[in-house]
Motif scaffolding. Structure first.
Motif, PDB file in Angstrom:
ATOM      1  N   THR A   1      21.101   6.224 -27.332  1.00 43.57           N
ATOM      2  CA  THR A   1      21.599   7.163 -26.299  1.00 43.57           C
ATOM      3  C   THR A   1      23.073   7.434 -26.732  1.00 43.57           C
ATOM      4  OG1 THR A   1      20.042   6.532 -24.634  1.00 43.57           O
ATOM      5  CG2 THR A   1      22.103   7.860 -24.279  1.00 43.57           C
ATOM      6  N   LEU A   2      23.171   8.619 -27.310  1.00 45.08           N
ATOM      7  CA  LEU A   2      24.771   8.975 -27.664  1.00 45.08           C
ATOM      8  C   LEU A   2      25.587   9.000 -26.131  1.00 45.08           C
ATOM      9  CD1 LEU A   2      24.272  12.054 -29.952  1.00 45.08           C
ATOM     10  CD2 LEU A   2      24.765   9.495 -30.433  1.00 45.08           C
ATOM     11  N   GLN A   3      26.866   8.358 -26.380  1.00 47.69           N
ATOM     12  CA  GLN A   3      27.639   8.004 -25.102  1.00 47.69           C
ATOM     13  C   GLN A   3      28.645   9.209 -25.174  1.00 47.69           C
ATOM     14  OE1 GLN A   3      26.816   5.975 -22.529  1.00 47.69           O
ATOM     15  NE2 GLN A   3      24.826   5.288 -23.871  1.00 47.69           N
ATOM     16  N   TRP A   4      28.416  10.159 -24.597  1.00 42.85           N
ATOM     17  CA  TRP A   4      29.660  11.294 -24.558  1.00 42.85           C
ATOM     18  C   TRP A   4      31.017  11.059 -23.958  1.00 42.85           C
ATOM     19  CZ3 TRP A   4      28.728  14.495 -28.530  1.00 42.85           C
ATOM     20  CH2 TRP A   4      27.460  14.725 -29.163  1.00 42.85           C
ATOM     21  N   SER A   5      32.053  11.072 -24.228  1.00 46.66           N
ATOM     22  CA  SER A   5      33.197  10.952 -23.293  1.00 46.66           C
ATOM     23  C   SER A   5      34.307  11.865 -24.033  1.00 46.66           C
ATOM     24  CB  SER A   5      33.714   9.476 -23.764  1.00 46.66           C
ATOM     25  OG  SER A   5      34.161   9.062 -24.868  1.00 46.66           O
TER      26      SER A   5
ATOM     27  N   MET B   1      27.640   7.699 -33.338  1.00 51.50           N
ATOM     28  CA  MET B   1      25.983   7.573 -33.580  1.00 51.50           C
ATOM     29  C   MET B   1      25.926   6.566 -34.777  1.00 51.50           C
ATOM     30  SD  MET B   1      23.424  10.626 -35.140  1.00 51.50           S
ATOM     31  CE  MET B   1      24.304  10.689 -36.781  1.00 51.50           C
TER      32      MET B   1
ATOM     33  N   ARG C   1      33.411  17.015 -25.706  1.00 53.19           N
ATOM     34  CA  ARG C   1      32.925  15.633 -25.705  1.00 53.19           C
ATOM     35  C   ARG C   1      32.807  15.023 -27.026  1.00 53.19           C
ATOM     36  NH1 ARG C   1      35.319  15.585 -21.944  1.00 53.19           N
ATOM     37  NH2 ARG C   1      34.767  14.870 -19.783  1.00 53.19           N
ATOM     38  N   CYS C   2      33.063  13.832 -27.327  1.00 55.07           N
ATOM     39  CA  CYS C   2      32.682  13.109 -28.672  1.00 55.07           C
ATOM     40  C   CYS C   2      31.783  12.066 -28.419  1.00 55.07           C
ATOM     41  CB  CYS C   2      34.124  12.779 -29.077  1.00 55.07           C
ATOM     42  SG  CYS C   2      35.288  14.170 -29.953  1.00 55.07           S
ATOM     43  N   SER C   3      31.128  11.507 -29.207  1.00 51.91           N
ATOM     44  CA  SER C   3      30.469  10.185 -29.439  1.00 51.91           C
ATOM     45  C   SER C   3      30.285   9.681 -30.595  1.00 51.91           C
ATOM     46  CB  SER C   3      29.089  10.643 -28.708  1.00 51.91           C
ATOM     47  OG  SER C   3      28.332   9.416 -28.773  1.00 51.91           O
TER      48      SER C   3
ATOM     49  N   CYS D   1      37.269  13.496 -26.119  1.00 57.38           N
ATOM     50  CA  CYS D   1      37.717  13.302 -27.396  1.00 57.38           C
ATOM     51  C   CYS D   1      39.168  12.915 -27.070  1.00 57.38           C
ATOM     52  CB  CYS D   1      37.683  14.737 -28.133  1.00 57.38           C
ATOM     53  SG  CYS D   1      35.989  15.347 -28.206  1.00 57.38           S
TER      54      CYS D   1
ATOM     55  N   SER E   1      30.605  15.554 -32.207  1.00 53.44           N
ATOM     56  CA  SER E   1      31.392  16.184 -31.193  1.00 53.44           C
ATOM     57  C   SER E   1      30.444  17.266 -30.565  1.00 53.44           C
ATOM     58  CB  SER E   1      32.694  16.642 -31.448  1.00 53.44           C
ATOM     59  OG  SER E   1      32.518  17.996 -32.428  1.00 53.44           O
TER      60      SER E   1
END
Length: 589
Positions: free
Chosen positions: A45-49, A80, A76-78, A51, A99
């Motif tokens: 699961t990509l954890q978006w937060s 992978m 948002r960035c993550s 940037c 992103s």
């Protein structure tokens, strides 16, 4: 016969490994399904937060602060996870930075649109998507005839997704460091072609290759892996199809993806097209002649139309004669400088201004001792560059001082440093050398260089390196062209593109009967869309929204160069200029 069977067994083993990657774990000898070796990657699961402000580097923090304030939680960035080696996932992980700029109208969303700004070696996590978003917004705002709906439609329909290809950006990085000293190489037009100089250049390239091949990541930095990383990202985003806009190297990467995953291709725009039917080396060999043609047929007539401004002559022939008349060492440093500003039409004035500044510097160096920096600096202060325009005179003097600093670093106090490669060039050369074959014979490479230098003496040095000569590649095989021949891909190409020359793009396009193209005649913009016009932008935007152009090839007119413009209405925003400056590092060069 034994020697023929061994490679065959290896081929079958690699084919089996590739099938495991493509289809999962397969079955055991009893027919029971084996565990999918890629399951942990495909189910992450990509954890978006938010940037980071320094995601593009310290120098771009002010721009990023403005971007973050503008887009808020939409951006948002993550990170992978992807396999280091897609054939053998157990060898470990790498990290790819991504992103997502979410659409402002979720109710209109039709999917995700991935972007790649070029390279290879460019950090595409934010640059491609932000540049596209900024350009589309400007294009929509400037349209007064109803064509804006298509550009705005793209912004509404798609989440714009960027990613840093393996080895770049905030992901797992490749940097080919070396403690071995590099040897000084003379790329001036008069002196480069000597056995000693070519031997030094080859030694530097060999040391750079050795530095890269000591890095465990280097053999796995190539377009095959990048394409598989893209497909992994597509799945994690929940997308059935990959919609993609790829610039320069991004067009090569898009073609590679389409060859590997033809059933997963959605809308695909290839802009500033690299000839996928050729090797990288063959593409590079075309660049210098294309840049010479650009100067001779576009920039020289442009400078001649404004002789008082550029101070280079009032005829195209006079302008063409300026650079060959410079001393070889000034030519060499000017050539280095021009390599940085040959990509965008908005840089036309900068490029020509450096030529004018080099002319003034050459005059100063003829009447001073080049090694005596104080005397040269004083003479540059006294030199008249533009007698009738004080502001212009100051700009040309500043450029001349910049060229002189290059001159000192190249000829007076040369500092060659070590034989390693910068992070950008590490990924650049790893991708080129892993993807396609290169000339390995030194005499054959010297012969190729002589041909390029004869056609384009001011531009050949930018393509003079051959790190791939001792690499031992390629390490992957390009996918077949056949799957692409039934796809309605969209090409976008400028006639005088000096990085991805039109003759290569033409050759590729001719082999794809279902593809469509938008051509910008007279332009040398490398990476066209969005073009902020009423021809390119509506056609490409409507294609991304599902409407393929009816015509096989549509010609659009070029925009006026800066001094030809009647008004400043089309000047790009400060943010767009900053993004373009960063993206310039990522174009094939």
């Amino acid at each position: 016969m034994k020697h023929l069977l061994a490679p065959l067994r290896l081929t079958l083993a690699l084919t089996a490994g590739a099938l495991l990657v493509a289809c999962g774990g397969g079955n055991d000898h009893n027919g029971a399904p084996l565990p999918d070796p890629l399951a942990s990657y495909r189910t992450q699961t990509l954890q978006w937060s938010a940037c980071a402000e320094d995601a593009l580097g310290e120098s771009f923090v002010p721009m990023m602060q403005a971007v973050l304030a503008q887009y808020g939680e939409r951006l948002r960035c993550s990170l992978m996870r992807a396999p280091l080696d897609w054939q053998y996932p157990a060898r470990g992980d790498i990290v790819v930075a991504v992103s997502r700029l979410a659409t402002a109208r979720p109710e209109a969303r039709r999917g995700a649109l991935l972007t790649n700004p070029g390279g290879p070696g460019a950090d595409g996590m934010l640059v491609g998507s932000l540049k596209l978003a900024d350009g589309l917004a400007r294009s929509a705002a400037a349209s007064a005839d109803g064509t804006a709906s298509a550009q705005q439609g793209v912004l509404d329909a798609y989440d714009l997704v960027g990613f840093a290809p393996r080895g770049t950006g905030l992901g797992t990085r490749l940097e080919c460091k070396s403690s071995a000293p590099a040897q000084a190489v003379d790329w001036s037009a008069a002196d480069w072609d000597t056995p000693e100089n070519l031997s030094r250049a080859a030694a530097n390239d060999r040391l750079a290759a050795e530095a890269c091949l000591q890095q465990p990541l280097a053999p796995h930095v190539h377009s095959e892996a990048n394409a598989r990383d893209m497909d992994l990202l597509r799945g994690l985003l929940g997308e059935d199809k990959l919609n993609f806009v790829g610039y320069s190297y991004g067009s090569w990467l898009g073609a590679w993806y389409a060859g590997l995953f033809p059933d997963k291709v959605g809308r695909m725009v290839l802009d500033g097209v690299v000839d996928f039917t050729s090797s990288f080396e063959q593409v590079m060999v075309l660049q210098a002649p294309a840049r010479q043609r650009l100067f001779d047929e576009v920039l020289a007539p442009y400078a001649a139309r404004h002789p008082a401004h550029f101070q280079l002559g009032d005829s195209a022939a006079a302008v063409r004669g300026v650079m060959p008349a410079l001393s070889p060492r000034v030519q060499a440093v000017l050539s280095q400088q021009l390599a940085d500003v040959v990509y965008a039409a908005d840089d036309a004035d900068v490029l020509l201004s450096f030529v004018a500044a080099a002319q003034g510097l050459d005059q100063v160096l003829h009447r001073t001792v080049p090694e005596q920096s104080d005397a040269v600096e004083q003479a540059l202060e006294a030199q008249v560059f533009a007698a009738q325009n004080g502001t212009r005179d100051a700009v040309l003097r500043m450029y001349a001082k910049t060229l002189y600093q290059r001159y000192r670093a190249t000829w007076v106090l040369p500092s060659t440093g070590n034989a390693g490669l910068s992070p950008f060039l590490s990924v650049y050369w790893a991708t080129l050398c892993n993807d396609t074959a290169a000339t390995t014979d030194a005499a054959a490479w010297a012969h190729t260089l002589r041909g390029i230098a004869q056609q384009a003496p001011m531009f050949f040095a930018d393509n003079a390196r051959n790190v791939c000569a001792t690499w031992g590649g390629p390490h992957v095989q390009k996918p077949a062209l056949a799957p692409l021949q039934s796809m309605d891909l969209l090409f976008v190409q400028a006639q005088y593109d000096g990085a991805t020359p039109a003759e290569g793009a033409d050759r590729f396009f001719a082999q794809l009967p279902q593809a469509r193209r938008v051509s910008v005649q007279g332009s040398y913009q490398h990476g066209v869309y969005p073009y902020n016009d009423r021809c390119v932008d509506p056609l490409v935007s409507r294609y991304l929204l599902g409407q393929t152009p009816t015509a096989r090839d549509t010609a659009c007119a070029t925009q006026a160069l800066p001094q030809d413009r009647a008004t400043a209405a089309d000047e790009p925003s400060a943010k767009a200029l900053a993004l373009r400056a960063l993206a310039r590092l990522g174009r094939i060069h």
